[in-house]
Design a protein around this motif. Structure first.
Motif, short mmCIF file in Angstrom:
data_model
loop_
_atom_site.label_atom_id
_atom_site.label_comp_id
_atom_site.label_asym_id
_atom_site.label_seq_id
_atom_site.Cartn_x
_atom_site.Cartn_y
_atom_site.Cartn_z
N PHE A 179 85.38 123.33 10.22
CA PHE A 179 85.15 124.48 11.09
C PHE A 179 84.17 124.13 12.20
O PHE A 179 84.29 124.58 13.33
N ASP A 180 83.20 123.30 11.87
CA ASP A 180 82.17 122.92 12.85
C ASP A 180 82.74 121.95 13.89
O ASP A 180 82.68 122.19 15.09
N SER A 183 85.81 123.22 16.19
CA SER A 183 85.67 124.52 16.84
C SER A 183 85.86 124.45 18.35
O SER A 183 85.90 125.47 19.01
N ILE A 202 82.31 131.87 9.63
CA ILE A 202 81.73 130.76 10.39
C ILE A 202 80.33 131.12 10.88
O ILE A 202 79.40 130.31 10.79
#
Length: 217
Positions: A179-180, A183, A202
């Motif tokens: 997710f990081d 993104s 998130i």
């Protein structure tokens, strides 16, 4: 940030010589690798003192390959020089070493709940593989059925704040790096924005101090 990575990679060409007998854990990794980030997050979350060594993943030395014949990061060097590689075995080891018994647990202590956590990680593998395909193969391959894979994430988190339930656990730390690091992919961001739970999740995990410290900016 990139300059720091390049300088560290240039400076260190003899990993074994540099890190032997340090007397503490050493994490050999690369900041942009999400698999390696799992171990980095776990060490920070547990508050374990460790040394870092950034490896040049495009020009792996013989010394590094002696530590991990698979040639992948991350590698965790124990205090006695033993090398442990592959991200999930590293996380499980950190939970079971007696000298770190006082630190926050990553895995559930109940055997059934532990197995269920591992099953969740396996099911989230589809989402992780899609993002890896997007970068390494093609956008078309990565986006195929991405909405269904995000739906799996939504099913697994349910009405809880974290994939681990009321507090983060190994499942969260197994998926947070993607997710990081992904993104910035517009297609992925667009899909996530349609989710009823992903954006809030998130935002929530980024408030975890260990996650905030390790974020790629």
């Amino acid at each position: 940030f990139q300059d720091q990575i390049e300088q560290s990679e240039t400076k260190d060409k003899h990993i074994l010589n540099k890190i032997q007998n340090m007397g503490k854990l050493t994490l050999i990794h690369h900041p942009l690798c999400p698999y390696a980030a799992r171990a980095h997050l776990a060490l920070l979350y547990k508050g374990i003192d460790f040394e870092e060594q950034i490896v040049d993943v495009k020009n792996k030395s013989e010394e590094f390959l002696k530590l991990n014949p698979l040639g992948k990061v991350s590698v965790l060097l124990l205090e006695d020089g033993t090398s442990i590689y592959e991200s999930l075995p590293v996380l499980e080891l950190l939970d079971t070493l007696p000298q770190y018994a006082h630190t926050p647990k990553l895995y559930p202590t109940d055997p059934v709940e532990k197995a269920q956590a591992e099953m969740k990680i396996a099911r989230l593998g589809g989402l992780i593989n899609s993002l890896c395909s997007y970068v390494s193969k093609s956008a078309e391959a990565g986006l195929k059925d991405l909405d269904k894979k995000i739906s799996t994430f939504e099913e697994l988190i349910g009405d809880k704040p974290y994939l681990g339930g009321e507090s983060p656990n190994v499942v969260d730390f197994a998926v947070i790096p993607w997710f990081d690091r992904y993104s910035s992919i517009p297609d992925f961001v667009e899909q996530l924005s349609k989710s009823a739970v992903a954006p809030a999740y998130i935002e929530r995990v980024h408030k975890i101090p260990a996650v905030d410290t390790a974020r790629v900016r």
